[in-house]
Scaffold this motif. Structure first.
Motif, PDB file in Angstrom:
ATOM      1  N   THR A 273      -3.223   1.831   8.357  1.00 50.76           N
ATOM      2  CA  THR A 273      -3.102   0.637   7.520  1.00 50.76           C
ATOM      3  C   THR A 273      -1.665   0.401   7.068  1.00 50.76           C
ATOM      4  OG1 THR A 273      -5.346   1.133   6.800  1.00 50.76           O
ATOM      5  CG2 THR A 273      -4.188  -0.550   5.564  1.00 50.76           C
TER       6      THR A 273
ATOM      7  N   LEU B  92     -17.823   3.031  -1.507  1.00 48.88           N
ATOM      8  CA  LEU B  92     -17.140   2.201  -2.512  1.00 48.88           C
ATOM      9  C   LEU B  92     -17.908   2.187  -3.835  1.00 48.88           C
ATOM     10  CD1 LEU B  92     -15.933  -0.897  -0.404  1.00 48.88           C
ATOM     11  CD2 LEU B  92     -14.758   1.280  -0.817  1.00 48.88           C
TER      12      LEU B  92
ATOM     13  N   LEU C 183      -2.650  -2.151  -6.376  1.00 47.32           N
ATOM     14  CA  LEU C 183      -2.207  -2.913  -5.203  1.00 47.32           C
ATOM     15  C   LEU C 183      -1.938  -4.369  -5.585  1.00 47.32           C
ATOM     16  CD1 LEU C 183      -1.721  -3.084  -2.110  1.00 47.32           C
ATOM     17  CD2 LEU C 183      -4.127  -3.741  -1.891  1.00 47.32           C
TER      18      LEU C 183
ATOM     19  N   VAL D 136      -7.161   6.084  -3.783  1.00 43.74           N
ATOM     20  CA  VAL D 136      -5.870   5.514  -3.373  1.00 43.74           C
ATOM     21  C   VAL D 136      -5.609   5.750  -1.881  1.00 43.74           C
ATOM     22  CG1 VAL D 136      -3.359   5.632  -3.698  1.00 43.74           C
ATOM     23  CG2 VAL D 136      -4.901   5.759  -5.679  1.00 43.74           C
ATOM     24  N   THR D 137      -5.863   6.966  -1.404  1.00 43.11           N
ATOM     25  CA  THR D 137      -5.431   7.310  -0.042  1.00 43.11           C
ATOM     26  C   THR D 137      -6.416   6.888   1.041  1.00 43.11           C
ATOM     27  OG1 THR D 137      -6.455   9.509  -0.097  1.00 43.11           O
ATOM     28  CG2 THR D 137      -4.181   9.335  -0.905  1.00 43.11           C
TER      29      THR D 137
ATOM     30  N   LEU E 138      -9.029   2.592  -0.948  1.00 38.13           N
ATOM     31  CA  LEU E 138      -8.230   1.376  -1.089  1.00 38.13           C
ATOM     32  C   LEU E 138      -7.761   0.837   0.274  1.00 38.13           C
ATOM     33  CD1 LEU E 138      -6.778  -0.776  -2.807  1.00 38.13           C
ATOM     34  CD2 LEU E 138      -4.843   0.807  -2.984  1.00 38.13           C
ATOM     35  N   PRO E 139      -7.247   1.694   1.175  1.00 32.54           N
ATOM     36  CA  PRO E 139      -6.921   1.171   2.503  1.00 32.54           C
ATOM     37  C   PRO E 139      -8.115   0.499   3.187  1.00 32.54           C
ATOM     38  CG  PRO E 139      -5.914   3.314   2.229  1.00 32.54           C
ATOM     39  CD  PRO E 139      -6.772   3.080   1.002  1.00 32.54           C
ATOM     40  N   HIS E 140      -9.322   1.032   2.970  1.00 36.07           N
ATOM     41  CA  HIS E 140     -10.484   0.397   3.589  1.00 36.07           C
ATOM     42  C   HIS E 140     -10.724  -0.999   2.999  1.00 36.07           C
ATOM     43  CE1 HIS E 140     -13.909   0.715   6.295  1.00 36.07           C
ATOM     44  NE2 HIS E 140     -14.436  -0.172   5.479  1.00 36.07           N
ATOM     45  N   VAL E 141     -10.699  -1.085   1.677  1.00 37.51           N
ATOM     46  CA  VAL E 141     -10.881  -2.378   1.014  1.00 37.51           C
ATOM     47  C   VAL E 141      -9.805  -3.362   1.486  1.00 37.51           C
ATOM     48  CG1 VAL E 141     -10.644  -3.542  -1.225  1.00 37.51           C
ATOM     49  CG2 VAL E 141     -12.066  -1.486  -1.032  1.00 37.51           C
ATOM     50  N   THR E 142      -8.575  -2.884   1.586  1.00 36.45           N
ATOM     51  CA  THR E 142      -7.456  -3.746   1.969  1.00 36.45           C
ATOM     52  C   THR E 142      -7.604  -4.235   3.407  1.00 36.45           C
ATOM     53  OG1 THR E 142      -6.078  -2.433   0.497  1.00 36.45           O
ATOM     54  CG2 THR E 142      -4.945  -3.874   2.043  1.00 36.45           C
ATOM     55  N   ALA E 143      -7.943  -3.319   4.294  1.00 39.01           N
ATOM     56  CA  ALA E 143      -8.142  -3.700   5.701  1.00 39.01           C
ATOM     57  C   ALA E 143      -9.262  -4.731   5.811  1.00 39.01           C
ATOM     58  CB  ALA E 143      -8.465  -2.461   6.537  1.00 39.01           C
ATOM     59  N   ALA E 144     -10.335  -4.522   5.057  1.00 38.76           N
ATOM     60  CA  ALA E 144     -11.464  -5.464   5.110  1.00 38.76           C
ATOM     61  C   ALA E 144     -11.071  -6.815   4.524  1.00 38.76           C
ATOM     62  CB  ALA E 144     -12.659  -4.887   4.359  1.00 38.76           C
TER      63      ALA E 144
ATOM     64  N   ILE F  20       2.582   2.138  -3.358  1.00 39.05           N
ATOM     65  CA  ILE F  20       1.847   2.699  -4.499  1.00 39.05           C
ATOM     66  C   ILE F  20       1.383   4.135  -4.255  1.00 39.05           C
ATOM     67  CG2 ILE F  20       1.042   0.447  -5.313  1.00 39.05           C
ATOM     68  CD1 ILE F  20      -1.734   1.181  -4.268  1.00 39.05           C
TER      69      ILE F  20
ATOM     70  N   ALA G 249      -7.393   1.454  -8.342  1.00 42.20           N
ATOM     71  CA  ALA G 249      -6.497   1.416  -7.180  1.00 42.20           C
ATOM     72  C   ALA G 249      -6.257  -0.017  -6.725  1.00 42.20           C
ATOM     73  CB  ALA G 249      -7.085   2.261  -6.043  1.00 42.20           C
ATOM     74  N   ILE G 250      -7.312  -0.839  -6.713  1.00 42.97           N
ATOM     75  CA  ILE G 250      -7.137  -2.248  -6.321  1.00 42.97           C
ATOM     76  C   ILE G 250      -6.184  -2.934  -7.297  1.00 42.97           C
ATOM     77  CG2 ILE G 250      -8.266  -4.501  -6.051  1.00 42.97           C
ATOM     78  CD1 ILE G 250     -10.805  -3.041  -5.140  1.00 42.97           C
TER      79      ILE G 250
ATOM     80  N   LEU H 245      -8.615  10.088  -3.521  1.00 46.41           N
ATOM     81  CA  LEU H 245      -9.106   9.413  -2.313  1.00 46.41           C
ATOM     82  C   LEU H 245      -9.310   7.919  -2.540  1.00 46.41           C
ATOM     83  CD1 LEU H 245      -9.713  10.759   0.533  1.00 46.41           C
ATOM     84  CD2 LEU H 245      -9.248  12.314  -1.353  1.00 46.41           C
TER      85      LEU H 245
ATOM     86  N   LEU I 194     -11.519   0.543  -8.461  1.00 47.77           N
ATOM     87  CA  LEU I 194     -11.080  -0.632  -9.231  1.00 47.77           C
ATOM     88  C   LEU I 194      -9.656  -0.428  -9.759  1.00 47.77           C
ATOM     89  CD1 LEU I 194     -14.410  -1.514 -11.104  1.00 47.77           C
ATOM     90  CD2 LEU I 194     -13.219  -2.953  -9.432  1.00 47.77           C
TER      91      LEU I 194
ATOM     92  N   LEU J 285       0.839  -1.211   0.000  1.00 50.99           N
ATOM     93  CA  LEU J 285       0.000   0.000   0.000  1.00 50.99           C
ATOM     94  C   LEU J 285       0.869   1.255   0.000  1.00 50.99           C
ATOM     95  CD1 LEU J 285      -2.983  -0.247   2.514  1.00 50.99           C
ATOM     96  CD2 LEU J 285      -3.094   0.450   0.117  1.00 50.99           C
TER      97      LEU J 285
ATOM     98  N   MET K 212      -5.206   5.591   6.043  1.00 55.12           N
ATOM     99  CA  MET K 212      -3.962   5.202   5.366  1.00 55.12           C
ATOM    100  C   MET K 212      -2.812   5.082   6.373  1.00 55.12           C
ATOM    101  SD  MET K 212      -2.260   4.370   2.657  1.00 55.12           S
ATOM    102  CE  MET K 212      -2.337   4.845   0.939  1.00 55.12           C
TER     103      MET K 212
ATOM    104  N   LEU L  13      -9.270  -9.687  -2.608  1.00 50.30           N
ATOM    105  CA  LEU L  13      -9.275  -8.426  -3.375  1.00 50.30           C
ATOM    106  C   LEU L  13      -9.951  -8.633  -4.730  1.00 50.30           C
ATOM    107  CD1 LEU L  13      -5.667  -7.127  -2.569  1.00 50.30           C
ATOM    108  CD2 LEU L  13      -7.829  -6.102  -1.805  1.00 50.30           C
TER     109      LEU L  13
ATOM    110  N   ALA M  95     -15.986  -8.611   7.654  1.00 48.09           N
ATOM    111  CA  ALA M  95     -14.684  -8.065   8.048  1.00 48.09           C
ATOM    112  C   ALA M  95     -14.806  -7.283   9.354  1.00 48.09           C
ATOM    113  CB  ALA M  95     -14.137  -7.171   6.944  1.00 48.09           C
TER     114      ALA M  95
END
Lengths: 280, 280
Positions: free
Chosen positions: A216, B231, B245, B185-186, B189-195, A200, B241-242, B183, B239, A197, A213, A249, A271
C-alpha cells in the motif's frame, strides 16, 4: 514508423526505457541522450539505452526527427521552448510527463511554428529511478495517453501515436484536462495516500508492517522532488480527489462507529470487485 | 519441539501453510485438518498440507497435542470453547487471527482449566484465499506476535514460541491490546485505505490505473467477510488510525492549496524515508 535520429532528453527510468525499446525494435537509426550529468549519460550508454550522449540540448536536437522530453514535469515546458529554435522544420516534440495541462498550456501559443508538439504520458514506471532500471519492455501492453488540443494537427497525433505503438504501447487520445482529472484519481491520489500512510508509521511499528503495508505504501518510495512537481501542477484535480477519498474514509468511520456489519461488508465487497477488475 | 498430533482448524492459505511447513520441517508426526467443507479439506489433502481430514472438530482435537485455529477472527473464540472439553489435559491451543484482544478476552475466564490457550498472529498472508495458495515457506523470516496475558503460564508462551520458530518464524511477545493498537496502524488501516481508494475508482478510469494504483489497492482484493470481522473486532483502534490518516491527508490538502513546495517536498521526503526503511 522509421526515425533517423531520436533524441531523448532525460535518460532516467523512462527515457532509458524509451531508448532501449527503440533500439531493440529498430525504430531509430541513431539514439541520442541528453542530460545534465555526465554520470547518468554514461550509465545510459553502458546499458545500451542510447548510442550517443550530449550535455548540450541545442546541439542534440538539431539533427533530430523526434525529440522526447523525459525530465521532471516542472522542467519540460522550459526545455521544449529552449530546444525548439534549434530543431529542423517538421521535428516532432513530445514528452513523458505525468501531468499535461500545465505543460501543454505553457507551450500552446509560445512554441515556434516550424516544430510540432503534442503531450504524451506513458502509464509505466515505478518508484525506482535511473537508467540502470531501464527496461526495453516497459511500455509493452501498457497505455500511453496522447493529449492534443484543437490546434494540434491530426498528422502530428498520428505520428505520435505511431511512435508509442512502435515501442509496444497502446495509445489513448484525451484532452489535457481530461487526462489530468483522470490521473489525479488513478495515479496522483494513490501517491498522496501512500505517502500519508507511510508518514504516520512510527519507527517502533516498522517491524510489525507486513505485505499489506508494504504494497500500500510502495510508491511512497518515489522521488520526492519529481512528485512535488507533479502534485503542484495538478493540484486542483488532486484536491478534488483527496476530498473524495476523505469522504469514503469518513464513511468507514461512521460505519465502524455504528458497528454496521452489513454496510461494511458491502463497502469492502464493492472495493474488491473494483480491485479484481484491475487485474494483478 | 516435537508434536505427535497437530490439528489445524481451518485449512485456507494460513492453515494450509502451517500444515505444509510443519510437514516439511518434520515438526509433527500427524497433521489433521478440520473444516466445514469437504472440498477445502480435499484440496488441503491434495496439496499435502494435511495427512488426515475431519469435519468433526471434537473428534479431531481429542488426540491433538497442539491445535491451531486458522478460521475467521469472529469464529475463533467460539470454536476454541467448543473444542476445549474434548482435548486431553495439557493440550496447547493457539490461533492465527489478525485481532487479539476480543479473542483473548472472550476466552480468558471461560476456558476449561485442563487446556492452555495463548493468542498468536503470524504476520504473513496475502489477498489470496484457500489451501491452493498454501506455501511451506510462508512464515520463513516473518514475524509472529504471541499475546499472553498476566494469567498465561510462561511455559505456555515458551511452547507457543517454539512452535512458530519451528515453522521458520521470528516471534515477538506483546499484550493483546498493544498488538491490536499496533496492527490497527500497520495492517488494518492499510486495508481500509486500499478499499476506500478502490471504492472511488469509477469503471471508466480502470484502463488509466497503472502500477501505482494496483500496488496501493492490492489488498482490497482480500475477502470482505474476513475483513469485516477483523475491522469490527478492532474498531476502536482502527477509528484512531483512520483519524491519523485523515489528519495527514488534510495536511496535504492545506499544503497543496497554499502551493507550498518546500513543505510538500519535506512531507514526501519523510514518507520516502519511512518506506525505504521498510524494505521491498
Amino acid at each position: 514508423m522509421k526515425i533517423h535520429t531520436l533524441t531523448i532528453v532525460g535518460v532516467g527510468l523512462i527515457g532509458g526505457s524509451i531508448g532501449l525499446a527503440a533500439g531493440r525494435r529498430g525504430l531509430a537509426q541513431r539514439i541520442v541522450g541528453v542530460g545534465r550529468q555526465q554520470s547518468s549519460l554514461d550509465q545510459a550508454l553502458s546499458v545500451g539505452a542510447i548510442d550517443e550522449a550530449s550535455l548540450d540540448l541545442s546541439a542534440a536536437v538539431a539533427r533530430a526527427d523526434v525529440v522526447v522530453f523525459c525530465t521532471p514535469v516542472d522542467r519540460i515546458a522550459d526545455q521544449v521552448l529552449a530546444a525548439a529554435p534549434h530543431c529542423q522544420p517538421g521535428t516532432l516534440l513530445t514528452d513523458a510527463g505525468s501531468t499535461k495541462s500545465a505543460i501543454v498550456t505553457a507551450l500552446e501559443a509560445r512554441l515556434a511554428k516550424h516544430v510540432h508538439f503534442v503531450g504524451s504520458h506513458p502509464l509505466a514506471g515505478s518508484e525506482k529511478r535511473g537508467p540502470e532500471f531501464a527496461d526495453a519492455d516497459l511500455f509493452q501492453s501498457r497505455l500511453t495517453v496522447v493529449t492534443p488540443t484543437p490546434r494540434t494537427e491530426s498528422s502530428v497525433v498520428e505520428r505520435t501515436t505511431a511512435f508509442w505503438r512502435a515501442l509496444g504501447s497502446r495509445v489513448k487520445v484525451m484532452t489535457p484536462d481530461d487526462h489530468d482529472r483522470a490521473l489525479a484519481v488513478t495515479s496522483h491520489l494513490p501517491h498522496v495516500t501512500a505517502a500519508a500512510l507511510a508518514a504516520i508509521l512510527p519507527p517502533a511499528l516498522h517491524e510489525l508492517a507486513a505485505t499489506g503495508m508494504r504494497d500500500t505504501t510502495r510508491i511512497a518510495a518515489g522521488d520526492p522532488g519529481l512528485w512535488t512537481g507533479i502534485l503542484l501542477q495538478n493540484r486542483t484535480a488532486i484536491l478534488d480527489a483527496i476530498a473524495k477519498l476523505q469522504e469514503r474514509l469518513a464513511e468507514f468511520t461512521r460505519l465502524l462507529a455504528a458497528n454496521d456489519r452489513s454496510a461494511i461488508d458491502a463497502l469492502l465487497a464493492r472495493a474488491k470487485r473494483t480491485r479484481d477488475a484491475l487485474g494483478s
